[in-house]
Design a protein around this motif. Sequence first.
Motif, PDB file in Angstrom:
ATOM      1  N   ILE A   1      97.126 135.495 -58.170  1.00 47.19           N
ATOM      2  CA  ILE A   1      98.180 136.485 -58.363  1.00 47.19           C
ATOM      3  C   ILE A   1      99.235 135.870 -59.270  1.00 47.19           C
ATOM      4  N   PRO A   2      99.437 136.404 -60.470  1.00 48.23           N
ATOM      5  CA  PRO A   2     100.467 135.853 -61.364  1.00 48.23           C
ATOM      6  C   PRO A   2     101.856 136.034 -60.775  1.00 48.23           C
TER       7      PRO A   2
ATOM      8  N   GLY B   1      97.959 131.878 -50.064  1.00 51.66           N
ATOM      9  CA  GLY B   1      98.192 131.986 -51.505  1.00 51.66           C
ATOM     10  C   GLY B   1      99.190 133.069 -51.845  1.00 51.66           C
ATOM     11  N   HIS B   2      99.080 134.231 -51.194  1.00 49.50           N
ATOM     12  CA  HIS B   2     100.007 135.334 -51.447  1.00 49.50           C
ATOM     13  C   HIS B   2     101.416 134.970 -50.986  1.00 49.50           C
ATOM     14  N   ILE B   3     101.514 134.250 -49.865  1.00 48.52           N
ATOM     15  CA  ILE B   3     102.825 133.844 -49.346  1.00 48.52           C
ATOM     16  C   ILE B   3     103.511 132.884 -50.308  1.00 48.52           C
TER      17      ILE B   3
ATOM     18  N   ARG C   1     104.046 139.451 -59.322  1.00 50.59           N
ATOM     19  CA  ARG C   1     104.672 139.527 -57.993  1.00 50.59           C
ATOM     20  C   ARG C   1     106.180 139.754 -58.112  1.00 50.59           C
ATOM     21  N   MET C   2     106.815 139.194 -59.156  1.00 52.72           N
ATOM     22  CA  MET C   2     108.252 139.411 -59.367  1.00 52.72           C
ATOM     23  C   MET C   2     108.539 140.887 -59.617  1.00 52.72           C
TER      24      MET C   2
ATOM     25  N   GLN D   1      97.896 126.673 -60.592  1.00 58.91           N
ATOM     26  CA  GLN D   1      99.092 125.852 -60.383  1.00 58.91           C
ATOM     27  C   GLN D   1     100.315 126.558 -60.949  1.00 58.91           C
ATOM     28  N   TYR D   2     101.408 126.531 -60.185  1.00 55.42           N
ATOM     29  CA  TYR D   2     102.653 127.135 -60.611  1.00 55.42           C
ATOM     30  C   TYR D   2     103.709 126.050 -60.723  1.00 55.42           C
ATOM     31  N   SER D   3     104.555 126.169 -61.705  1.00 55.02           N
ATOM     32  CA  SER D   3     105.632 125.193 -61.895  1.00 55.02           C
ATOM     33  C   SER D   3     106.936 125.939 -62.036  1.00 55.02           C
TER      34      SER D   3
END
Length: 248
Positions: free
Chosen positions: A180-181, A212-214, A185-186, A2-4
Amino acid sequence: MQYSVKIDAFEGPLDLLLHLINTLEIDIYDIPVSEITEQYLLYIHTMNELQLDVASEFLVMAATLLAIKSKMLLPKYEDELDDEGFEIELEQDPRDELVERLIEYRKYKEAAQDLKSLEEERSMIYTKAPSDLSDLAGSVKQDTSELNVTLYDMLGAFQKLLRRKKLQKPLPTKITKQEIPIQTRMKEILVELKTVTGRKNFFDLFPYPERGHIVVTFLAILELMKRKEIHVEQEQNFADIFVSAVKE
């Protein structure tokens, strides 16, 4: 996984409605409720897919739009008379209250933009005696680039990206999930932008078809925008979006 991500560009459901009205070139006094509701719900659905926190006020506005849409579907009758011959007052247009709120919100928003412009103009004025700056002429180059792409434009581009890659339906093959963190990716995006000459098309930053990568790539771009490490530009509505790294 999960990303926030918190984005400051969210100003509320009225701000989103005004964006849709301006983008679709709709008359604010004659809003096609069916079309605007469909577009509004599409944005809410996109926010949920990206696991962005959707405030309750956005959901309340969605319910309000659906209620107005339902009332618009009811049959309309001509003026009628009661048993004593007096004209019966028919119900007003269910859109009136929403239109009044939008107009009032637009007034405050335009006033806030005017105040911000005055603040920026005043910040350029300094009460200081004139100095000889001839030696510095031409040595200072001001950055006049301006971020003219809103979060709603980015969400619209993300919807277009999903349509291009045809990800609405499940893929027919089994894919092993790979986490993928966002930070990784940044860094990859910054390296990629710094190795190219000029700017890069937004869609070229998504070389892999996995959902997921998108999603991680899109959230990484939003975070880089928030940190002002990249420039995102769009010449006009519906034109391609270009991304470039901020020069150090």
